[in-house]
Design a protein around this motif. Structure first.
Motif, PDB file in Angstrom:
ATOM      1  N   LEU A 318       0.883  -0.966  -0.077  1.00 52.60           N
ATOM      2  CA  LEU A 318      -0.008   0.137  -0.077  1.00 52.60           C
ATOM      3  C   LEU A 318       0.782   1.225   0.220  1.00 52.60           C
ATOM      4  O   LEU A 318       0.483   2.484  -0.638  1.00 52.60           O
ATOM      5  CB  LEU A 318      -0.736   0.020   1.293  1.00 52.60           C
ATOM      6  N   ILE A 319       1.961   1.249   0.773  1.00 54.36           N
ATOM      7  CA  ILE A 319       2.834   2.401   0.726  1.00 54.36           C
ATOM      8  C   ILE A 319       3.457   2.665  -0.680  1.00 54.36           C
ATOM      9  O   ILE A 319       3.465   3.780  -1.116  1.00 54.36           O
ATOM     10  CB  ILE A 319       3.816   1.999   1.848  1.00 54.36           C
ATOM     11  N   LEU A 320       3.856   1.565  -1.413  1.00 55.82           N
ATOM     12  CA  LEU A 320       4.520   1.549  -2.661  1.00 55.82           C
ATOM     13  C   LEU A 320       3.276   1.929  -3.689  1.00 55.82           C
ATOM     14  O   LEU A 320       3.851   2.810  -4.725  1.00 55.82           O
ATOM     15  CB  LEU A 320       5.124   0.425  -3.214  1.00 55.82           C
ATOM     16  N   LEU A 321       2.381   1.672  -3.677  1.00 54.18           N
ATOM     17  CA  LEU A 321       1.238   1.788  -4.618  1.00 54.18           C
ATOM     18  C   LEU A 321       0.764   3.552  -4.417  1.00 54.18           C
ATOM     19  O   LEU A 321       0.598   4.080  -5.233  1.00 54.18           O
ATOM     20  CB  LEU A 321      -0.178   1.226  -4.300  1.00 54.18           C
ATOM     21  N   PHE A 322       0.827   3.910  -2.869  1.00 54.94           N
ATOM     22  CA  PHE A 322       0.670   5.214  -2.890  1.00 54.94           C
ATOM     23  C   PHE A 322       1.689   6.231  -3.265  1.00 54.94           C
ATOM     24  O   PHE A 322       1.478   7.213  -3.819  1.00 54.94           O
ATOM     25  CB  PHE A 322       0.550   5.527  -1.323  1.00 54.94           C
ATOM     26  N   MET A 323       3.028   5.877  -2.846  1.00 57.80           N
ATOM     27  CA  MET A 323       3.977   6.719  -3.361  1.00 57.80           C
ATOM     28  C   MET A 323       4.027   6.864  -4.878  1.00 57.80           C
ATOM     29  O   MET A 323       4.804   7.741  -5.229  1.00 57.80           O
ATOM     30  CB  MET A 323       5.275   6.219  -2.674  1.00 57.80           C
ATOM     31  N   GLY A 324       3.651   5.674  -5.510  1.00 53.38           N
ATOM     32  CA  GLY A 324       3.791   5.641  -6.962  1.00 53.38           C
ATOM     33  C   GLY A 324       2.882   6.539  -7.621  1.00 53.38           C
ATOM     34  O   GLY A 324       3.150   6.974  -8.800  1.00 53.38           O
ATOM     35  N   THR A 325       1.923   7.010  -6.967  1.00 53.49           N
ATOM     36  CA  THR A 325       0.881   7.722  -7.658  1.00 53.49           C
ATOM     37  C   THR A 325       1.031   9.259  -7.645  1.00 53.49           C
ATOM     38  O   THR A 325       0.694  10.063  -8.500  1.00 53.49           O
ATOM     39  CB  THR A 325      -0.663   7.530  -6.827  1.00 53.49           C
ATOM     40  N   PHE A 326       2.332   9.751  -6.744  1.00 54.07           N
ATOM     41  CA  PHE A 326       2.643  10.878  -7.063  1.00 54.07           C
ATOM     42  C   PHE A 326       4.236  11.489  -6.987  1.00 54.07           C
ATOM     43  O   PHE A 326       4.451  12.623  -7.106  1.00 54.07           O
ATOM     44  CB  PHE A 326       2.043  11.799  -5.890  1.00 54.07           C
ATOM     45  N   MET A 327       4.960  10.351  -6.935  1.00 48.87           N
ATOM     46  CA  MET A 327       6.420  10.446  -6.935  1.00 48.87           C
ATOM     47  C   MET A 327       7.066   9.766  -8.022  1.00 48.87           C
ATOM     48  O   MET A 327       6.582   8.464  -8.262  1.00 48.87           O
ATOM     49  CB  MET A 327       7.029  10.160  -5.388  1.00 48.87           C
ATOM     50  N   GLU A 328       7.957  10.279  -8.764  1.00 50.68           N
ATOM     51  CA  GLU A 328       8.823   9.758  -9.837  1.00 50.68           C
ATOM     52  C   GLU A 328       9.428   8.401  -9.316  1.00 50.68           C
ATOM     53  O   GLU A 328       9.872   8.316  -8.161  1.00 50.68           O
ATOM     54  CB  GLU A 328       9.832  10.760 -10.345  1.00 50.68           C
ATOM     55  N   THR A 329       9.243   7.321 -10.115  1.00 49.82           N
ATOM     56  CA  THR A 329       9.668   6.049  -9.886  1.00 49.82           C
ATOM     57  C   THR A 329      11.210   5.994  -9.455  1.00 49.82           C
ATOM     58  O   THR A 329      11.383   5.383  -8.323  1.00 49.82           O
ATOM     59  CB  THR A 329       9.775   5.267 -11.174  1.00 49.82           C
ATOM     60  N   ASN A 330      12.139   6.785  -9.901  1.00 50.44           N
ATOM     61  CA  ASN A 330      13.467   6.823  -9.464  1.00 50.44           C
ATOM     62  C   ASN A 330      13.681   7.139  -8.106  1.00 50.44           C
ATOM     63  O   ASN A 330      14.499   6.563  -7.241  1.00 50.44           O
ATOM     64  CB  ASN A 330      14.458   7.257 -10.619  1.00 50.44           C
ATOM     65  N   ALA A 331      12.982   8.469  -8.016  1.00 52.81           N
ATOM     66  CA  ALA A 331      13.276   9.043  -6.462  1.00 52.81           C
ATOM     67  C   ALA A 331      12.527   8.065  -5.533  1.00 52.81           C
ATOM     68  O   ALA A 331      13.081   7.735  -4.381  1.00 52.81           O
ATOM     69  CB  ALA A 331      12.234   9.937  -6.524  1.00 52.81           C
ATOM     70  N   SER A 332      11.508   7.544  -5.964  1.00 49.75           N
ATOM     71  CA  SER A 332      10.712   6.359  -4.658  1.00 49.75           C
ATOM     72  C   SER A 332      11.894   5.301  -4.607  1.00 49.75           C
ATOM     73  O   SER A 332      11.723   4.806  -3.501  1.00 49.75           O
ATOM     74  CB  SER A 332       9.280   5.814  -5.670  1.00 49.75           C
ATOM     75  N   ILE A 333      12.351   4.825  -5.600  1.00 53.11           N
ATOM     76  CA  ILE A 333      13.349   3.718  -5.264  1.00 53.11           C
ATOM     77  C   ILE A 333      14.400   4.128  -4.346  1.00 53.11           C
ATOM     78  O   ILE A 333      14.708   3.297  -3.188  1.00 53.11           O
ATOM     79  CB  ILE A 333      13.899   3.374  -6.612  1.00 53.11           C
ATOM     80  N   PHE A 334      15.015   5.289  -4.476  1.00 47.80           N
ATOM     81  CA  PHE A 334      16.100   5.877  -3.549  1.00 47.80           C
ATOM     82  C   PHE A 334      15.451   5.992  -2.208  1.00 47.80           C
ATOM     83  O   PHE A 334      16.421   5.932  -1.141  1.00 47.80           O
ATOM     84  CB  PHE A 334      16.873   6.782  -4.216  1.00 47.80           C
ATOM     85  N   ILE A 335      14.526   6.482  -2.151  1.00 52.26           N
ATOM     86  CA  ILE A 335      13.869   6.974  -0.885  1.00 52.26           C
ATOM     87  C   ILE A 335      13.171   5.731   0.036  1.00 52.26           C
ATOM     88  O   ILE A 335      13.616   5.573   1.304  1.00 52.26           O
ATOM     89  CB  ILE A 335      12.845   8.011  -0.911  1.00 52.26           C
ATOM     90  N   LEU A 336      12.552   4.921  -0.389  1.00 48.26           N
ATOM     91  CA  LEU A 336      11.926   3.780  -0.020  1.00 48.26           C
ATOM     92  C   LEU A 336      12.663   2.512   0.442  1.00 48.26           C
ATOM     93  O   LEU A 336      12.523   1.676   1.215  1.00 48.26           O
ATOM     94  CB  LEU A 336      10.669   3.447  -0.775  1.00 48.26           C
ATOM     95  N   THR A 337      13.801   2.309  -0.819  1.00 47.53           N
ATOM     96  CA  THR A 337      14.651   0.856  -0.442  1.00 47.53           C
ATOM     97  C   THR A 337      15.105   0.712   0.767  1.00 47.53           C
ATOM     98  O   THR A 337      14.996   0.091   1.473  1.00 47.53           O
ATOM     99  CB  THR A 337      15.454   0.899  -1.613  1.00 47.53           C
ATOM    100  N   PRO A 338      16.102   1.659   1.286  1.00 48.43           N
ATOM    101  CA  PRO A 338      16.453   1.675   2.432  1.00 48.43           C
ATOM    102  C   PRO A 338      15.575   1.684   3.665  1.00 48.43           C
ATOM    103  O   PRO A 338      16.081   1.061   4.841  1.00 48.43           O
ATOM    104  CB  PRO A 338      17.385   3.110   2.626  1.00 48.43           C
ATOM    105  N   ILE A 339      14.385   1.901   3.311  1.00 48.32           N
ATOM    106  CA  ILE A 339      13.472   1.879   4.786  1.00 48.32           C
ATOM    107  C   ILE A 339      12.596   0.523   4.627  1.00 48.32           C
ATOM    108  O   ILE A 339      12.445  -0.150   5.851  1.00 48.32           O
ATOM    109  CB  ILE A 339      12.471   3.241   4.656  1.00 48.32           C
ATOM    110  N   LEU A 340      12.370   0.163   3.386  1.00 55.96           N
ATOM    111  CA  LEU A 340      11.331  -1.026   3.385  1.00 55.96           C
ATOM    112  C   LEU A 340      12.024  -2.551   2.974  1.00 55.96           C
ATOM    113  O   LEU A 340      11.643  -3.409   3.763  1.00 55.96           O
ATOM    114  CB  LEU A 340      10.448  -0.940   1.978  1.00 55.96           C
TER     115      LEU A 340
END
Length: 426
Positions: A318-340
């Protein structure tokens, strides 16, 4: 936690994501004094000074070369001869073309830019509604980053420190299932609306289209075969793909002129600039998140809610689906990978499986407002409103969510091919 709030505030007031990460890091260093200011540019440079990183500019170049060398036209013609006679006609051609195209470019936006105009025009000319043409073009474009090679998977592999080849292999089965479910959706819609299809082409016509498209069709075979057999790494595969695309564009199809090369290179460089900024700032921001122990805080927060691994996995989806709706894919990868990723590891999810889930979830975001970049581009190409395009793409969410559920519940869908080809080495 205050650094996350600072970052989100910057995003909310309209600061680009890359600059938001850099400014947040500057503020963190200034307030805490954890390191000297000279660490900031050093960390950013280390974020992009990687051999594996070379794959990204080359894959971007491949997309530009394919769109300017006649390769996309041959792929579309071959797909039309192969499946255009099935109920749904060019809808199936659209999906098959994207699956073939993805074996070279690995980017959803490249698919839209290269095949989108050809597919939508052809479908409208044959009597398909513009909305239907736009919907299936947008939906099929997100197959690109799932079937190898894949630029987002390269970035995830770098951010997570895991096998990029393993990620590529993990996406194969998922991409095929995506394509089949999209084609099933096309069939059901086409039968209900009585959309046109052409008669099955004679065998010699289909064979001729295959021969003409063969140089383009060989590209995925060369790339994927080379990676799987160990002849070259994913990074080397990207350079091979670029060189191969250039060769067949100049010497085989003869649609590409050397004088156009500077323009193609410039377009690739312009697209690369933002990706490099995101990678550099992402490396820096990941360090800040690590210093603030954000991953540990997120994990403890989730485990406070539940210890059920399936519920935890659902929350991360759900977090990934939500982030994907408003944040650029590459940015989401570098922000969320170390967290999730640490949370996924703690509940026993294989990094390859989680990587495919991660990328797949973000790709659905490319079709979902408010950002929905693929949907926005295809609506412009098709000449319809964004709202009409969103309505047209809704039927494909059913299949996409089914695939997402399957790869969450059944690890072997993503792990079978890597285990078969890499054994225990991935």
């Amino acid at each position: 936690m205050w650094v996350v709030i600072c970052f989100l505030v910057m995003i909310a007031i309209g600061v680009p994501v890359g600059y938001s990460m850099i400014l947040t890091a500057f503020i963190f260093v200034k307030i805490t004094g954890a390191v000297t200011m000279s660490f900031v540019p050093t960390a950013m440079i280390s974020g992009v000074s990687s051999y594996t990183m070379l794959a990204i500019p080359f894959f971007m170049l491949v997309g530009e070369l394919m769109n300017n060398s006649g390769i996309t036209k041959r792929i579309f013609s071959f797909a039309d001869a192969s499946v255009g006679h099935i109920t749904g006609g060019l809808g199936h051609v659209n999906v098959l073309s994207s699956m073939i195209f993805s074996g070279m470019s690995g980017a959803a936006v490249a698919d839209v830019a290269g095949l989108g105009a050809i597919e939508i025009k052809a479908m409208k000319d044959q009597g398909f509604d513009a909305e239907f043409a736009v919907g299936i073009t947008a939906a099929s474009s997100i197959i690109g980053p799932i079937i190898p090679p894949s630029s987002p998977m390269v970035l995830f592999g770098i951010a997570a420190g895991i096998s990029i080849g393993g990620l590529f292999m993990g996406g194969i089965t998922v991409g095929v299932i995506m394509g089949l479910l999209m084609m099933l959706t096309v069939f059901l819609i086409a039968r209900k609306r009585n959309y046109p299809k052409h008669e099955r082409y004679p065998l010699n016509t289909r064979f001729r289209s295959f021969i003409v498209a063969l140089p383009a069709l060989l590209a995925p075979v060369i790339l994927i075969g080379g990676i799987f057999s160990g002849y070259f790494t994913p990074t080397e595969a990207a350079s091979v793909a670029a060189f191969y695309s250039l060769l067949i564009g100049i010497f085989v199809y003869k649609d590409f002129k050397i004088k156009n090369l500077p323009k193609v290179l410039l377009a690739s460089i312009e697209n690369l600039g933002m990706v490099m900024l995101l990678m550099a700032s992402g490396k820096l921001f990941a360090w800040v998140l690590g210093m603030e122990k954000i991953a540990e805080l997120a994990a403890s927060g989730i485990f406070t809610l539940t210890n059920n691994p399936y519920v935890i996995l659902l929350l991360m989806n759900l977090i990934l689906l939500f982030m994907g709706t408003f944040m650029e894919t590459n940015a989401s990868i570098f922000i969320l990978t170390p967290i999730l990723l640490p949370i996924a590891n703690s509940i026993g999810i294989h990094p390859i499986q989680f990587g495919v889930i991660f990328i797949f979830s973000l790709m659905i975001g490319l079709l979902t407002p408010p950002m929905a970049i693929c949907l926005f581009l295809t609506s412009k190409i098709g000449g319809i409103s964004f709202n009409s395009a969103f309505k047209a793409v809704k039927p494909y969410y059913i299949g996409l969510l089914i695939v997402l559920a399957l790869i969450n519940i059944f690890p072997e869908i993503t792990l079978f091919v890597p285990k078969l080809l890499l054994g225990s080495s991935f």
